[in-house]
Write an enzyme that holds these catalytic residues in place. Sequence first.
Site, PDB file in Angstrom:
ATOM      1  N   ALA A 120      10.563  -1.496 -14.760  1.00 54.47           N
ATOM      2  CA  ALA A 120      11.949  -1.102 -15.047  1.00 54.47           C
ATOM      3  C   ALA A 120      12.924  -1.867 -14.154  1.00 54.47           C
ATOM      4  O   ALA A 120      13.957  -2.369 -14.621  1.00 54.47           O
ATOM      5  CB  ALA A 120      12.105   0.407 -14.850  1.00 54.47           C
ATOM      6  N   GLU A 124      28.698  -7.735  19.349  1.00 52.32           N
ATOM      7  CA  GLU A 124      29.582  -8.496  20.240  1.00 52.32           C
ATOM      8  C   GLU A 124      29.999  -7.652  21.439  1.00 52.32           C
ATOM      9  O   GLU A 124      30.076  -8.157  22.573  1.00 52.32           O
ATOM     10  CB  GLU A 124      30.849  -8.955  19.488  1.00 52.32           C
ATOM     11  N   ALA A 136       7.767   1.872 -12.994  1.00 52.14           N
ATOM     12  CA  ALA A 136       8.959   1.730 -12.159  1.00 52.14           C
ATOM     13  C   ALA A 136       9.172   0.267 -11.793  1.00 52.14           C
ATOM     14  O   ALA A 136      10.299  -0.244 -11.840  1.00 52.14           O
ATOM     15  CB  ALA A 136       8.815   2.584 -10.894  1.00 52.14           C
ATOM     16  N   MET A 163      -8.651   0.734  -9.979  1.00 54.05           N
ATOM     17  CA  MET A 163      -9.688   0.765 -10.997  1.00 54.05           C
ATOM     18  C   MET A 163      -9.154   1.527 -12.214  1.00 54.05           C
ATOM     19  O   MET A 163      -8.089   2.132 -12.165  1.00 54.05           O
ATOM     20  CB  MET A 163     -10.956   1.402 -10.431  1.00 54.05           C
ATOM     21  N   ALA A 164      -9.915   1.509 -13.309  1.00 60.74           N
ATOM     22  CA  ALA A 164      -9.432   2.137 -14.534  1.00 60.74           C
ATOM     23  C   ALA A 164      -9.172   3.628 -14.332  1.00 60.74           C
ATOM     24  O   ALA A 164      -8.272   4.205 -14.945  1.00 60.74           O
ATOM     25  CB  ALA A 164     -10.439   1.910 -15.668  1.00 60.74           C
ATOM     26  N   GLU A 169       7.471   0.824  -4.363  1.00 59.48           N
ATOM     27  CA  GLU A 169       6.019   0.799  -4.126  1.00 59.48           C
ATOM     28  C   GLU A 169       5.218   1.130  -5.382  1.00 59.48           C
ATOM     29  O   GLU A 169       4.016   1.372  -5.297  1.00 59.48           O
ATOM     30  CB  GLU A 169       5.672   1.763  -2.989  1.00 59.48           C
TER      31      GLU A 169
END
Lengths: 321, 321
Positions: free
Chosen positions: A260, A54, A257, A165-166, A252
């Site tokens: 979780a 403002e 993670a 991939m694995a 990411e």
Amino acid sequence: MAFSDVDWLDAAAALAGRGRPLSRPNPAVGALIVKQGRVIGRGWTRAGGRPHAEAEALAQAGEAAFGATAYVTLEPCAHESQRGPACAHSLREAGLARVVIGCEDPDPRTAGAGIAMLREAGVAAELLPSPAALHSLEGYLVRARFGRPHTTLKLATSLDGCIAMADGTSQWITGPEARAHGHAIRARSDAILVGGETLRADSPRLDVRLPGLEDRSPARWVLTRGSAPDGWQTIADPASGDFGDAQYLLIEGGAGAAAAFLGADRVDRLLLYRAPILIGAGRHGLGDIGLTSLGNAHGRWRLTDRRQLGSDTLDVYDRIR
Amino acid sequence: MAFSDVDWLDAAAALAGRGRPLSRPNPAVGALIVKQGRVIGRGWTRAGGRPHAEAEALAQAGEAAFGATAYVTLEPCAHESQRGPACAHSLREAGLARVVIGCEDPDPRTAGAGIAMLREAGVAAELLPSPAALHSLEGYLVRARFGRPHTTLKLATSLDGCIAMADGTSQWITGPEARAHGHAIRARSDAILVGGETLRADSPRLDVRLPGLEDRSPARWVLTRGSAPDGWQTIADPASGDFGDAQYLLIEGGAGAAAAFLGADRVDRLLLYRAPILIGAGRHGLGDIGLTSLGNAHGRWRLTDRRQLGSDTLDVYDRIR
């Protein structure tokens, strides 16, 4: 062409985006001052929170602000601070005829007091709840409501839902357009997090590699009960992390993670980048999120955006709360 | 409004869809006879292959066919058979002025001879390659080229690519609209296949449960080196299966069967139904497809359709060959 109040608030919300995420600890606000259908002042919250949107817009408008209408995404603040006057006071002093506000401020020091201060001074202050304004403020609003940042989980997968991939190879699943989009999202985040295993395995830089935005790299966090390298902060439990003053957290990976944070219901948005490839027996993006029945999985996520990025697709799902 | 040749071929291709899959062993062809901008005859290949689309359309048009234009999705047949006259002959006898053809017939008994027969009789026969006609004939064309049916793999997954919870529960991931769409796809298939493990674990009926289409249930196949229950046929190896005279094969799982067909490069289309839920540590839709590097995964699939089915999304990807 005449613009409606909704149009002007949409424009103010777009301006507000320029303040993200550098405005912290303040919300990223946008303001327009309009007289006889013309913009005579505009502003957005500057780095570190000052000037307020403002104040910038009023400085641009000067004396012409007298009798004009201001459009602000968030209720103007009602409290004086050592860093400057209250915006509600400044708007009143400038002689604004009308102030249209996209969202009431949940800050208890304002929380309706800004609107009341304007009305007492004879300014027509109107609350016009605006989806665009709410969207531009979601980090601030989530922090006010839950005491944590608005949290986005990013997954880049094949059509069959693999993130690698694995053997762990993931360069590259998505194409350059999707990866650039991911860096733009990083540049709009205050904080970024990976799991401890991902940090040890990949040593990711997690910085912004877009020309001109290198200084926008977010604070780096790792989910671990152990220690972290220099330049990283740690959090031991998704449910306990407030991430300082961050308003926007980006997760990411890896799968642990992500699971979780989902299991703790700490994820507000999913960014799903999907490449037109099949991997088969690869690594999947999520570990156990604690789901006990399929029925419980439904009704939690709503598609809010979808776009094509080269040959990849980005789907955005928001948590329904 | 004037319609172009392309528009009329599109309409003929839409008619052809009514013949799928009951026209087998014949291709599902569509035909329109148009005079002064009006349709005076239309037809599609009937169950078992007769009458041919052209014969139906000519019978409707009657003597008005003289001087008219015929639009046919596939080159009219040039060979007499015990089951009826050659369509090229019938079109010539009816006095058609012009025949527009969406696709040359790969059948060596025709393969250009239908067009030649028309031209020799002074009929203006034009080949106007039509994406819609090719699409409506894909089962016939894949069989002519590869000696096997056009093969579609269906996967119904969560956003994170799971087809079931860890304990196998999959009722329900997708909603009623997506499941009804899946039954409509079954009704347009000649043959349907699951893996032996899925057959033993789930005893799926694989029938069409749409009102009025119950009799369209496809022939049931199982991928196994063992035996199969009554009413099922077996195939031991994806690379060896011609599936009788089927033009359209639908693979409904599980992960092993899907991976076996993908590994043998026998899949032409992916139907990916995706529900707005997360499962986490669940079952994934594909086993090992033999991928040795991510680079090899790219450039094989192209998005050809995407639609919303209730809160689920259907993505259709076609194999680039």
